[in-house]
Design a protein around this motif. Structure first.
Motif, PDB file in Angstrom:
ATOM      1  N   PHE A 101       0.816  -1.212   0.000  1.00  0.00           N
ATOM      2  CA  PHE A 101       0.000   0.000   0.000  1.00  0.00           C
ATOM      3  C   PHE A 101       0.851   1.265   0.000  1.00  0.00           C
ATOM      4  CE2 PHE A 101      -2.936   3.176   1.760  1.00  0.00           C
ATOM      5  CZ  PHE A 101      -4.073   2.927   1.009  1.00  0.00           C
ATOM      6  N   ASP A 102       1.978   1.240   0.696  1.00  0.00           N
ATOM      7  CA  ASP A 102       2.773   2.462   0.815  1.00  0.00           C
ATOM      8  C   ASP A 102       3.414   2.881  -0.508  1.00  0.00           C
ATOM      9  OD1 ASP A 102       4.373   0.187   0.995  1.00  0.00           O
ATOM     10  OD2 ASP A 102       5.935   1.215   2.124  1.00  0.00           O
ATOM     11  N   GLY A 103       3.507   1.967  -1.475  1.00  0.00           N
ATOM     12  CA  GLY A 103       4.090   2.316  -2.765  1.00  0.00           C
ATOM     13  C   GLY A 103       3.130   2.194  -3.928  1.00  0.00           C
ATOM     14  N   ILE A 104       1.854   2.055  -3.634  1.00  0.00           N
ATOM     15  CA  ILE A 104       0.894   1.700  -4.690  1.00  0.00           C
ATOM     16  C   ILE A 104       0.615   2.862  -5.646  1.00  0.00           C
ATOM     17  CG2 ILE A 104      -1.264   2.260  -3.460  1.00  0.00           C
ATOM     18  CD1 ILE A 104      -2.314  -0.499  -4.500  1.00  0.00           C
ATOM     19  N   ILE A 105       0.631   4.099  -5.153  1.00  0.00           N
ATOM     20  CA  ILE A 105       0.417   5.240  -6.047  1.00  0.00           C
ATOM     21  C   ILE A 105       1.606   5.397  -6.990  1.00  0.00           C
ATOM     22  CG2 ILE A 105       0.246   7.759  -6.149  1.00  0.00           C
ATOM     23  CD1 ILE A 105      -1.570   7.688  -3.744  1.00  0.00           C
ATOM     24  N   GLY A 106       2.801   5.260  -6.457  1.00  0.00           N
ATOM     25  CA  GLY A 106       3.990   5.330  -7.297  1.00  0.00           C
ATOM     26  C   GLY A 106       4.010   4.235  -8.349  1.00  0.00           C
ATOM     27  N   ALA A 107       3.556   3.032  -7.960  1.00  0.00           N
ATOM     28  CA  ALA A 107       3.512   1.923  -8.912  1.00  0.00           C
ATOM     29  C   ALA A 107       2.496   2.187 -10.018  1.00  0.00           C
ATOM     30  CB  ALA A 107       3.180   0.622  -8.182  1.00  0.00           C
ATOM     31  N   LEU A 108       1.367   2.802  -9.671  1.00  0.00           N
ATOM     32  CA  LEU A 108       0.377   3.160 -10.691  1.00  0.00           C
ATOM     33  C   LEU A 108       0.969   4.169 -11.669  1.00  0.00           C
ATOM     34  CD1 LEU A 108      -2.528   3.210 -11.855  1.00  0.00           C
ATOM     35  CD2 LEU A 108      -3.035   5.036 -10.218  1.00  0.00           C
ATOM     36  N   ASN A 109       1.618   5.191 -11.141  1.00  0.00           N
ATOM     37  CA  ASN A 109       2.197   6.218 -12.004  1.00  0.00           C
ATOM     38  C   ASN A 109       3.373   5.698 -12.822  1.00  0.00           C
ATOM     39  OD1 ASN A 109       0.458   8.402 -11.612  1.00  0.00           O
ATOM     40  ND2 ASN A 109       1.482   9.023  -9.725  1.00  0.00           N
ATOM     41  N   ALA A 110       3.952   4.582 -12.399  1.00  0.00           N
ATOM     42  CA  ALA A 110       5.014   3.937 -13.177  1.00  0.00           C
ATOM     43  C   ALA A 110       4.447   2.940 -14.191  1.00  0.00           C
ATOM     44  CB  ALA A 110       5.994   3.235 -12.240  1.00  0.00           C
ATOM     45  N   SER A 111       3.113   2.919 -14.327  1.00  0.00           N
ATOM     46  CA  SER A 111       2.409   2.074 -15.308  1.00  0.00           C
ATOM     47  C   SER A 111       2.608   0.580 -15.058  1.00  0.00           C
ATOM     48  CB  SER A 111       2.846   2.425 -16.738  1.00  0.00           C
ATOM     49  OG  SER A 111       2.521   3.761 -17.042  1.00  0.00           O
ATOM     50  N   ARG A 112       2.719   0.182 -13.797  1.00  0.00           N
ATOM     51  CA  ARG A 112       2.813  -1.243 -13.495  1.00  0.00           C
ATOM     52  C   ARG A 112       1.445  -1.920 -13.546  1.00  0.00           C
ATOM     53  NH1 ARG A 112       7.085  -0.685  -8.445  1.00  0.00           N
ATOM     54  NH2 ARG A 112       8.779   0.218  -9.690  1.00  0.00           N
ATOM     55  N   PHE A 113       0.391  -1.124 -13.546  1.00  0.00           N
ATOM     56  CA  PHE A 113      -0.976  -1.604 -13.749  1.00  0.00           C
ATOM     57  C   PHE A 113      -1.806  -0.432 -14.220  1.00  0.00           C
ATOM     58  CE2 PHE A 113       0.363  -1.561  -9.264  1.00  0.00           C
ATOM     59  CZ  PHE A 113      -0.234  -0.398  -8.810  1.00  0.00           C
ATOM     60  N   ASP A 114      -3.071  -0.692 -14.583  1.00  0.00           N
ATOM     61  CA  ASP A 114      -3.918   0.330 -15.196  1.00  0.00           C
ATOM     62  C   ASP A 114      -4.635   1.205 -14.181  1.00  0.00           C
ATOM     63  OD1 ASP A 114      -3.274  -0.744 -17.749  1.00  0.00           O
ATOM     64  OD2 ASP A 114      -4.836  -2.270 -17.497  1.00  0.00           O
ATOM     65  N   ILE A 115      -5.169   0.580 -13.145  1.00  0.00           N
ATOM     66  CA  ILE A 115      -5.886   1.305 -12.091  1.00  0.00           C
ATOM     67  C   ILE A 115      -5.473   0.725 -10.748  1.00  0.00           C
ATOM     68  CG2 ILE A 115      -7.875   1.725 -13.584  1.00  0.00           C
ATOM     69  CD1 ILE A 115      -9.384  -0.462 -11.981  1.00  0.00           C
ATOM     70  N   LEU A 116      -5.812   1.435  -9.679  1.00  0.00           N
ATOM     71  CA  LEU A 116      -5.662   0.835  -8.358  1.00  0.00           C
ATOM     72  C   LEU A 116      -7.012   0.807  -7.666  1.00  0.00           C
ATOM     73  CD1 LEU A 116      -5.707   2.940  -5.679  1.00  0.00           C
ATOM     74  CD2 LEU A 116      -3.536   3.662  -6.658  1.00  0.00           C
ATOM     75  N   MET A 117      -7.287  -0.318  -7.016  1.00  0.00           N
ATOM     76  CA  MET A 117      -8.459  -0.465  -6.151  1.00  0.00           C
ATOM     77  C   MET A 117      -7.963  -1.149  -4.897  1.00  0.00           C
ATOM     78  SD  MET A 117     -11.688  -1.526  -8.607  1.00  0.00           S
ATOM     79  CE  MET A 117     -12.885  -1.368  -7.260  1.00  0.00           C
ATOM     80  N   SER A 118      -7.840  -0.355  -3.815  1.00  0.00           N
ATOM     81  CA  SER A 118      -7.225  -0.897  -2.620  1.00  0.00           C
ATOM     82  C   SER A 118      -7.732  -0.186  -1.370  1.00  0.00           C
ATOM     83  CB  SER A 118      -5.698  -0.767  -2.716  1.00  0.00           C
ATOM     84  OG  SER A 118      -5.050  -1.588  -1.764  1.00  0.00           O
ATOM     85  N   ALA A 119      -9.053  -0.037  -1.281  1.00  0.00           N
ATOM     86  CA  ALA A 119      -9.653   0.621  -0.113  1.00  0.00           C
ATOM     87  C   ALA A 119      -8.970   1.951   0.159  1.00  0.00           C
ATOM     88  CB  ALA A 119      -9.565  -0.290   1.118  1.00  0.00           C
ATOM     89  N   MET A 120      -8.683   2.692  -0.895  1.00  0.00           N
ATOM     90  CA  MET A 120      -7.961   3.953  -0.747  1.00  0.00           C
ATOM     91  C   MET A 120      -8.930   5.115  -0.587  1.00  0.00           C
ATOM     92  SD  MET A 120      -4.938   5.684  -3.032  1.00  0.00           S
ATOM     93  CE  MET A 120      -3.684   4.618  -2.301  1.00  0.00           C
ATOM     94  N   THR A 121      -8.827   5.785   0.549  1.00  0.00           N
ATOM     95  CA  THR A 121      -9.645   6.961   0.809  1.00  0.00           C
ATOM     96  C   THR A 121      -9.163   8.127  -0.042  1.00  0.00           C
ATOM     97  OG1 THR A 121      -9.992   6.225   3.089  1.00  0.00           O
ATOM     98  CG2 THR A 121     -10.461   8.536   2.597  1.00  0.00           C
TER      99      THR A 121
END
Length: 297
Positions: free
Chosen positions: A112-132
């Motif tokens: 979770f602590d790196g999930i936004i960075g991973a999204l912006n690095a195009s490691r996946f298309d979207i994130l869905m992770s109970a993120m407020t």
């Protein structure tokens, strides 16, 4: 003399074979060049039917919606015990959205602590992770709100420290998952306590929520802060060892995260979500996980 003639014959056969191979290769290249589909045009890549909502979205040309998620936050997302099969609200809803878009899903388990960075690095298309959804996070990525949840406090059964709200944690120890909104809430509470001259909260952070809950179980923490559905689920699965004190901080929306530049994908996700709500599938998914109280309009 016989061997020399034989050698010449072999050489002639080999030369003819090379010429034929070169000719065939040229023909194949010409045929391939004539039939190849230029990127972004013609029939979408495997799995994305022409005319489907996802057909015009660059990220979905491969027929797959890649979803980044920290899959350790039941009942929102978790692995079925003893397997690598993802389950939960986010999993079911992502699958429903993918169906509307005419694609399949692939879940990428990400801290979770790196999930936004991973999204912006195009490691996946979207994130869905109970993120407020927060202002700070919205500066980095865009969101499509899809659920509402508040913060609850998990304590030992019987609530021996009489904790009713975050302010009651003054002088106590709270365990929490790193990078969650609960960390921000505890930091804000500590600022208020310090200003009032009261003992601050000792905050223990962990990579995953189950590790934080273990601190409470073993007595190394007095409470765990987590999203209300998660705290309630932890209490339910504790065999009476733990309980939640009730919703203590007002609800905020969860958001499906997309990159700022993924405007077509965001629009497609918004449309798919509205279609899922209209069809009744959204309500059905929330009912499956006993989470209808978090439904959006």
């Amino acid at each position: 003399m016989r061997s020399r003639r034989w050698f010449r014959l072999l050489w002639l056969v080999a030369a003819v074979a090379v010429v034929l191979m070169v000719f065939a290769a040229c023909e194949d290249e010409e045929e391939e060049a004539a039939t190849a589909t230029p990127p972004g045009t013609g029939t979408p890549a495997a799995g994305t039917p022409a005319g489907s909502p996802g057909a015009a979205v660059p990220e979905l040309e491969d027929g797959v919606l890649q979803v980044g998620s920290d899959i350790a936050y039941a009942p929102i997302e978790f692995f079925e015990e003893g397997t690598q099969n993802p389950k939960g609200l986010d999993i079911d809803l992502a699958n429903a959205l993918a169906e509307e878009l005419g694609v399949t899903t692939e879940f990428v388990n990400t801290g979770f602590d790196g999930i936004i960075g991973a999204l912006n690095a195009s490691r996946f298309d979207i994130l869905m992770s109970a993120m407020t959804v927060t202002d700070e996070r919205s500066q980095e990525i865009d969101f499509v709100p899809y659920f509402i949840a508040g913060t609850d406090i998990l304590v030992k059964a019987g609530n021996p420290k009489n904790i009713a709200g975050i302010e009651d944690l003054s002088g106590l120890t709270a365990a929490v998952q790193i990078a969650t909104i609960q960390v921000d809430q505890l930091e804000a509470a500590n600022a208020d306590l310090k200003a009032a001259g009261k003992p601050e909260i000792t905050v223990l952070t962990f990579d995953q929520n189950p590790l934080a809950v273990e601190q409470l179980r073993t007595g190394r923490a007095d409470a765990v802060l987590a999203d209300s559905p998660v705290a309630a689920n932890d209490a339910r699965l504790s065999d009476g060892e733990l309980e939640s004190v009730g919703l203590t901080i007002p609800p905020e929306p969860y958001g499906i995260g997309v990159r700022k530049e993924s405007t077509a994908l965001k629009a497609a996700i918004e449309s798919a979500l509205q279609a899922t709500i209209a069809s009744g599938k959204y309500k059905e998914i929330l009912e499956t996980w006993s989470l209808t109280g978090g439904a959006i309009e």
